[in-house]
Motif scaffolding. Structure first.
Motif, short mmCIF file in Angstrom:
data_model
loop_
_atom_site.label_atom_id
_atom_site.label_comp_id
_atom_site.label_asym_id
_atom_site.label_seq_id
_atom_site.Cartn_x
_atom_site.Cartn_y
_atom_site.Cartn_z
N LYS A 1 56.98 -14.86 -21.11
CA LYS A 1 56.58 -16.08 -21.81
C LYS A 1 55.92 -17.07 -20.85
CE LYS A 1 58.00 -14.03 -25.31
NZ LYS A 1 57.03 -13.16 -25.95
N HIS B 1 52.40 -15.99 -20.49
CA HIS B 1 51.59 -16.46 -21.62
C HIS B 1 51.19 -17.92 -21.42
CE1 HIS B 1 51.45 -13.44 -24.89
NE2 HIS B 1 52.52 -12.94 -24.30
N THR C 1 43.10 -20.91 -28.72
CA THR C 1 44.08 -20.44 -29.70
C THR C 1 43.52 -19.28 -30.52
OG1 THR C 1 45.09 -22.63 -29.77
CG2 THR C 1 45.58 -21.15 -31.61
N GLU D 1 46.31 -11.00 -29.59
CA GLU D 1 47.54 -10.44 -30.18
C GLU D 1 47.19 -9.36 -31.20
OE1 GLU D 1 50.87 -10.86 -29.49
OE2 GLU D 1 50.15 -12.00 -27.77
N SER E 1 52.47 -10.68 -31.86
CA SER E 1 53.47 -11.68 -32.24
C SER E 1 52.81 -13.03 -32.44
CB SER E 1 54.54 -11.78 -31.14
OG SER E 1 55.35 -12.90 -31.35
N TYR E 2 53.02 -13.60 -33.61
CA TYR E 2 52.49 -14.95 -33.85
C TYR E 2 53.18 -15.96 -32.93
CZ TYR E 2 56.65 -16.23 -36.51
OH TYR E 2 57.94 -16.51 -36.87
N LYS E 3 54.42 -15.65 -32.52
CA LYS E 3 55.14 -16.55 -31.61
C LYS E 3 54.42 -16.64 -30.27
CE LYS E 3 59.60 -15.62 -33.73
NZ LYS E 3 60.88 -14.95 -33.58
N ASP E 4 53.86 -15.52 -29.82
CA ASP E 4 53.10 -15.55 -28.56
C ASP E 4 51.84 -16.39 -28.71
OD1 ASP E 4 54.96 -14.09 -27.17
OD2 ASP E 4 53.90 -12.18 -27.34
N ILE F 1 51.57 -19.01 -30.55
CA ILE F 1 52.06 -20.40 -30.47
C ILE F 1 52.32 -20.78 -29.01
CG2 ILE F 1 53.99 -21.94 -31.07
CD1 ILE F 1 54.15 -20.34 -33.76
N ILE F 2 52.96 -19.88 -28.26
CA ILE F 2 53.21 -20.14 -26.84
C ILE F 2 51.90 -20.30 -26.08
CG2 ILE F 2 54.14 -19.13 -24.70
CD1 ILE F 2 56.33 -17.85 -26.52
N ASP F 3 50.93 -19.44 -26.38
CA ASP F 3 49.61 -19.53 -25.73
C ASP F 3 48.95 -20.87 -26.04
OD1 ASP F 3 50.04 -16.87 -24.97
OD2 ASP F 3 48.81 -16.06 -26.59
#
Length: 138
Positions: A56, A59, A86, A93, A105-108, A110-112
């Protein structure tokens, strides 16, 4: 004009580096965890925690740097730089979903995106601080 060309070159190179690493099975989560276990002697559970944090942080850092590159290449247009970074993160992804051993992963994303925002705000802060200092000297 020359500065923007420099930043576009760096941006394109960084995009290439990102796509290379996300497109290889060598950078899967299980592979990096195995490397962490070997290098540190941690148990699989401990290595899994370190691996999560490492991945993470990677990322945040990679897309923070990419955001800075877009920001500088786009003549300091922060919102546009964030948008493009973004979108690139989302397409990366998606690309990963086709690589064996990798997942999207959509979470990645968001982290990016958060990494990009943080990096751009930091750069904007130091640029404005530098501009203020230069205007006082003149």
């Amino acid at each position: 004009m020359r500065k923007e060309v420099f930043w576009w070159i760096i941006t394109i190179l960084l995009c290439g580096i990102i796509i290379y690493f996300t497109g290889t099975q060598a950078s899967t989560g299980s592979n990096t965890q195995h490397i962490i276990e070997k290098l540190t002697g941690l148990s699989p559970e401990q290595a899994s925690n370190v691996n999560f944090i490492f991945r993470k942080a990677t990322h945040l850092t990679a897309f923070g740097l990419l955001g800075i590159c877009f920001f500088m290449a786009l003549r300091k247009k922060a919102f546009l730089a964030w948008e493009i970074t973004t979108i690139y993160a989302a397409t990366d992804e998606y690309h990963q979903s086709f690589v064996p051993g990798r997942t999207a992963s959509y979470k990645d994303v968001i982290i990016d995106s958060i990494g990009c925002i943080i990096a751009i705000f930091i750069v904007r802060y130091f640029l404005s601080k530098n501009e203020k200092r230069n205007s006082v000297v003149e």
